[in-house]
Structure formats: structure tokens, C-alpha cells
Design a protein around this motif. Sequence first.
Motif, mmCIF file in Angstrom:
data_model
loop_
_atom_site.group_PDB
_atom_site.id
_atom_site.type_symbol
_atom_site.label_atom_id
_atom_site.label_comp_id
_atom_site.label_asym_id
_atom_site.label_seq_id
_atom_site.Cartn_x
_atom_site.Cartn_y
_atom_site.Cartn_z
ATOM 1 N N CYS A 12 0.806 -1.207 -0.073
ATOM 2 C CA CYS A 12 0.015 0.048 -0.102
ATOM 3 C C CYS A 12 0.817 1.238 0.045
ATOM 4 N N TRP A 13 2.113 1.246 0.758
ATOM 5 C CA TRP A 13 2.935 2.237 0.756
ATOM 6 C C TRP A 13 3.606 2.567 -0.405
ATOM 7 N N ILE A 14 3.789 1.336 -0.999
ATOM 8 C CA ILE A 14 4.602 1.413 -2.472
ATOM 9 C C ILE A 14 3.598 2.222 -3.544
ATOM 10 N N ARG A 15 2.411 1.920 -3.429
ATOM 11 C CA ARG A 15 1.401 2.344 -4.509
ATOM 12 C C ARG A 15 1.149 3.739 -4.024
ATOM 13 N N SER A 16 1.212 4.334 -2.960
ATOM 14 C CA SER A 16 0.884 5.626 -2.521
ATOM 15 C C SER A 16 2.331 6.480 -2.640
ATOM 16 N N GLN A 17 3.413 6.147 -3.182
ATOM 17 C CA GLN A 17 4.496 6.696 -3.471
ATOM 18 C C GLN A 17 5.147 7.062 -1.803
ATOM 19 N N HIS A 18 4.888 6.533 -0.863
ATOM 20 C CA HIS A 18 5.425 6.753 0.527
ATOM 21 C C HIS A 18 6.797 5.846 0.730
ATOM 22 N N LEU A 19 6.891 4.656 -0.037
ATOM 23 C CA LEU A 19 8.026 3.728 -0.120
ATOM 24 C C LEU A 19 8.539 3.395 -1.393
ATOM 25 N N ILE A 20 9.742 3.625 -1.481
ATOM 26 C CA ILE A 20 10.403 3.196 -2.803
ATOM 27 C C ILE A 20 11.832 2.460 -2.593
ATOM 28 N N CYS A 21 12.185 1.610 -3.532
ATOM 29 C CA CYS A 21 13.306 0.988 -3.417
ATOM 30 C C CYS A 21 14.355 1.915 -4.286
ATOM 31 N N GLU A 22 15.472 1.765 -3.708
ATOM 32 C CA GLU A 22 16.644 2.486 -4.185
ATOM 33 C C GLU A 22 17.979 1.652 -3.704
ATOM 34 N N GLY A 23 18.460 1.090 -4.983
ATOM 35 C CA GLY A 23 19.374 0.260 -4.693
ATOM 36 C C GLY A 23 19.140 -1.119 -3.957
ATOM 37 N N SER A 24 19.725 -1.343 -2.758
ATOM 38 C CA SER A 24 19.187 -2.213 -1.857
ATOM 39 C C SER A 24 18.792 -1.861 -0.666
ATOM 40 N N ASP A 25 18.147 -0.657 -0.814
ATOM 41 C CA ASP A 25 17.477 -0.023 0.632
ATOM 42 C C ASP A 25 16.020 0.217 0.048
ATOM 43 N N PHE A 26 15.224 0.330 1.143
ATOM 44 C CA PHE A 26 13.798 0.754 1.137
ATOM 45 C C PHE A 26 14.004 2.329 1.982
ATOM 46 N N ILE A 27 13.486 3.275 1.212
ATOM 47 C CA ILE A 27 13.124 4.686 1.434
ATOM 48 C C ILE A 27 11.782 4.996 1.758
ATOM 49 N N PHE A 28 11.583 5.227 3.104
ATOM 50 C CA PHE A 28 9.889 5.720 3.397
ATOM 51 C C PHE A 28 9.995 7.082 3.773
ATOM 52 N N GLU A 29 9.191 7.848 3.114
ATOM 53 C CA GLU A 29 8.962 9.106 3.491
ATOM 54 C C GLU A 29 7.431 9.445 3.933
ATOM 55 N N THR A 30 7.329 10.419 5.120
ATOM 56 C CA THR A 30 6.026 10.520 5.599
ATOM 57 C C THR A 30 6.183 11.896 6.491
ATOM 58 N N VAL A 31 5.081 12.576 6.638
ATOM 59 C CA VAL A 31 4.781 13.455 7.664
ATOM 60 C C VAL A 31 4.135 13.312 8.998
ATOM 61 N N ASP A 32 3.889 12.100 9.048
ATOM 62 C CA ASP A 32 3.051 11.409 10.025
ATOM 63 C C ASP A 32 4.051 10.521 10.862
ATOM 64 N N GLN A 33 4.390 10.904 12.037
ATOM 65 C CA GLN A 33 5.462 10.052 13.005
ATOM 66 C C GLN A 33 4.547 8.703 13.078
ATOM 67 N N THR A 34 3.473 8.494 13.506
ATOM 68 C CA THR A 34 2.631 7.056 13.808
ATOM 69 C C THR A 34 2.786 6.326 12.330
ATOM 70 N N GLN A 35 3.016 6.845 11.075
ATOM 71 C CA GLN A 35 3.000 5.919 10.294
ATOM 72 C C GLN A 35 4.622 5.721 9.990
ATOM 73 N N LEU A 36 5.525 6.394 10.500
ATOM 74 C CA LEU A 36 6.864 5.732 10.648
ATOM 75 C C LEU A 36 6.928 4.701 11.502
ATOM 76 N N GLU A 37 6.373 4.717 12.704
ATOM 77 C CA GLU A 37 6.217 3.951 13.556
ATOM 78 C C GLU A 37 5.933 2.530 12.929
ATOM 79 N N LYS A 38 4.599 2.426 12.321
ATOM 80 C CA LYS A 38 3.977 1.416 11.871
ATOM 81 C C LYS A 38 5.043 0.839 10.828
ATOM 82 N N PHE A 39 5.645 1.738 9.984
ATOM 83 C CA PHE A 39 6.832 1.229 9.113
ATOM 84 C C PHE A 39 7.658 0.296 9.492
ATOM 85 N N GLU A 40 8.370 0.954 10.901
ATOM 86 C CA GLU A 40 9.208 -0.079 11.711
ATOM 87 C C GLU A 40 8.707 -1.129 12.105
ATOM 88 N N ILE A 41 7.401 -1.435 12.575
ATOM 89 C CA ILE A 41 6.860 -2.463 13.113
ATOM 90 C C ILE A 41 6.817 -3.396 11.921
#
Length: 103
Positions: A12-41
Motif C-alpha cells: 500500500c505504501w509502495i502504491r501511494s509513493q511513500h515507500l520506494i526502493c533505491e539500490g538495496s535500500d527501502f526509503i520511506f517518507e512521511t509527515v506522520d510520526q505514527t506512520q513511521l512507527e508502523k513502517f518500523e513495525i
Amino acid sequence: MTADDHKKQMKCWIRSQHLICEGSDFIFETVDQTQLEKFEICLEALGGRLRSIKAVGNWPMGPKRSFKILRATASVPRPGGEDLVTYWAKRGSKSTRYSEINS
């Protein structure tokens, strides 16, 4: 939540352009701290972990209001993350929804 639920959330985050892949890394961007916490979980449930979190810009939300754009970087979990990278290659974007502001 099950591993499948975590993968669905990541897709879902990939489709909404919050999560991308760059090389062998995931890059997640948000303005919402709770979404960041959910990403970590979700990431930890799939066997990964965050490497860094930093503020990379401001998202304007009115004439005198803005939110910090938070960027989390994590290695793609192996094994298990390859199918998410494949999904990103098919349905994702090369830039996040905030890339115009933070570049």
C-alpha cells in the motif's frame, strides 16, 4: 498482524509513493510520526530494521503551517523482501510523493 498483513501494508505504501526502493535500500517518507512507527513495525516483522531517520524538508500546509518530512532508510530484508522489490518495480515509482520538496 500476520506477515501477509505487513506485506500488504508495505505494498500500500509502495502504491501511494511513500515507500520506494533505491539500490538495496527501502526509503520511506512521511509527515506522520505514527506512520513511521508502523513502517518500523512492519519492517521488523519481515526481518529488517531501520538504519536511519532524518528530517529532509517541510511540507506546506497552509499560509503559516508546515510539517517535517521524515525519511527512514532501511536495508531490504533478506530473505523475504525480494517480492516487495519486485512489486515496487512493477507498481511503484522512482521518487516519493515528497521528492519535489525535499530535493
